[in-house]
Design a protein around this motif. Sequence first.
Motif, PDB file in Angstrom:
ATOM      1  N   GLU A  19      86.031  42.448  56.511  1.00  0.00           N
ATOM      2  CA  GLU A  19      84.639  42.578  56.927  1.00  0.00           C
ATOM      3  C   GLU A  19      84.234  44.047  56.892  1.00  0.00           C
ATOM      4  N   PRO A  20      83.063  44.390  56.344  1.00  0.00           N
ATOM      5  CA  PRO A  20      82.644  45.794  56.298  1.00  0.00           C
ATOM      6  C   PRO A  20      82.539  46.414  57.691  1.00  0.00           C
ATOM      7  N   LEU A  21      82.997  47.656  57.807  1.00  0.00           N
ATOM      8  CA  LEU A  21      82.837  48.414  59.042  1.00  0.00           C
ATOM      9  C   LEU A  21      81.473  49.097  59.111  1.00  0.00           C
ATOM     10  N   LEU A  22      80.841  49.260  57.958  1.00  0.00           N
ATOM     11  CA  LEU A  22      79.567  49.978  57.881  1.00  0.00           C
ATOM     12  C   LEU A  22      78.761  49.395  56.731  1.00  0.00           C
ATOM     13  N   ARG A  23      77.448  49.379  56.899  1.00  0.00           N
ATOM     14  CA  ARG A  23      76.550  48.964  55.823  1.00  0.00           C
ATOM     15  C   ARG A  23      75.516  50.063  55.647  1.00  0.00           C
ATOM     16  N   VAL A  24      75.392  50.591  54.413  1.00  0.00           N
ATOM     17  CA  VAL A  24      74.500  51.721  54.167  1.00  0.00           C
ATOM     18  C   VAL A  24      73.575  51.419  53.004  1.00  0.00           C
ATOM     19  N   ALA A  25      72.468  52.124  52.971  1.00  0.00           N
ATOM     20  CA  ALA A  25      71.522  52.045  51.868  1.00  0.00           C
ATOM     21  C   ALA A  25      71.839  53.140  50.849  1.00  0.00           C
ATOM     22  N   PRO A  26      71.431  52.979  49.593  1.00  0.00           N
ATOM     23  CA  PRO A  26      71.640  54.043  48.607  1.00  0.00           C
ATOM     24  C   PRO A  26      71.038  55.359  49.085  1.00  0.00           C
ATOM     25  N   GLY A  27      71.829  56.428  48.985  1.00  0.00           N
ATOM     26  CA  GLY A  27      71.377  57.755  49.383  1.00  0.00           C
ATOM     27  C   GLY A  27      71.478  58.056  50.857  1.00  0.00           C
ATOM     28  N   GLU A  28      71.858  57.083  51.675  1.00  0.00           N
ATOM     29  CA  GLU A  28      71.932  57.296  53.125  1.00  0.00           C
ATOM     30  C   GLU A  28      73.191  58.075  53.493  1.00  0.00           C
ATOM     31  N   PRO A  29      73.051  59.224  54.180  1.00  0.00           N
ATOM     32  CA  PRO A  29      74.257  59.960  54.598  1.00  0.00           C
ATOM     33  C   PRO A  29      75.000  59.193  55.693  1.00  0.00           C
ATOM     34  N   PHE A  30      76.324  59.233  55.627  1.00  0.00           N
ATOM     35  CA  PHE A  30      77.144  58.665  56.692  1.00  0.00           C
ATOM     36  C   PHE A  30      78.442  59.458  56.768  1.00  0.00           C
ATOM     37  N   ALA A  31      79.233  59.177  57.804  1.00  0.00           N
ATOM     38  CA  ALA A  31      80.457  59.952  58.032  1.00  0.00           C
ATOM     39  C   ALA A  31      81.628  59.012  58.264  1.00  0.00           C
ATOM     40  N   VAL A  32      82.813  59.492  57.893  1.00  0.00           N
ATOM     41  CA  VAL A  32      84.055  58.762  58.120  1.00  0.00           C
ATOM     42  C   VAL A  32      85.058  59.730  58.735  1.00  0.00           C
TER      43      VAL A  32
END
Length: 319
Positions: A19-32
């Motif tokens: 199951e995905p831990l994160l769902r993002v849109a194209p170009g959306e900044p996120f961190a790991v």
Amino acid sequence: MQTIRREQAKKYAFDWRDEPLLRVAPGEPFAVETYDASTGYFKTPADHANPAKRPGFDRIPPMVNPIAGPVFLDGAERGDVLVITIDEIEVEAYSWTAAGPRRGPLGESTRWPELSGGYTTKIFRHTPGPSSTTRDGTLHFSDRISWPITPFVGTIGVAPDREVTTSNDGQGPWGGNLDIRDVAPGNRILLPVFHPGALLYLGDVHASQGDTEFTGTAAETMATVRLRLDIIKQKRIPWMRIEKPASVVSVYAERPLEGAVEAATVNLMDWLITEHGYTPTDAYCLVTTCPDFRINVYQMCKLGKLAFVAGAELPRKYL
């Protein structure tokens, strides 16, 4: 900013069923936030690489090289290309490397018994740079030797098409444990997509590494990786590609090394022919005569099932 926290970053396989831990849109900044390759085991020189003492080493395959994910990218579909832009990598306060019996090509050395007779763990201190962070900091190898921290993501990939493979020795067109020092801030990483959402995993950040990761471990560290994802719709590429500001790199992994070098070069030629107007003859002649064409040997450590990783690199001025 959406973030995968370190305690969540403890997967040990690329698995399309996760199951995905994160769902993002194209170009959306996120961190790991990533663990190091030992999942936090190595903290001091007294923490030796004795398999009997390491949590998860009694499992088959062993639970090493943790990754975070998957990250689901809205709109990504099978047959697309995932574009990964790494904006920043901020490593933690130290990194480590380890040597000992049956570790790396000299793990059974009789010439230098100290490499094979007992376990050694070296801890490297990190100090911040002008930004007051480790993004531009210094790694201290010893009291006398230091160098700039040059971080990169060692293990990165999407869920493979059908199989489930470990983060320790999984490698393929989808990515995996490749230890490519060009998977670094400022570069774009291109991977083929096999499942809806792409399902990206990453981990195994290194504070620095030489060519080939000769001992089997580099300057292993925990880190925070900030990145963005985009999609190129309905485009097929044979293997990982890297777009640097001044050059492009075609990647391949295989044993023996000459197989990886040949396939990386042939795939670079295909890139030139299909996207940059070269004829097959001109592309073939270019890679054998151009003084700026380079072969990078990213990973050539004799360790388990890992293949050797090569990159064929050409400056953009020839595109």
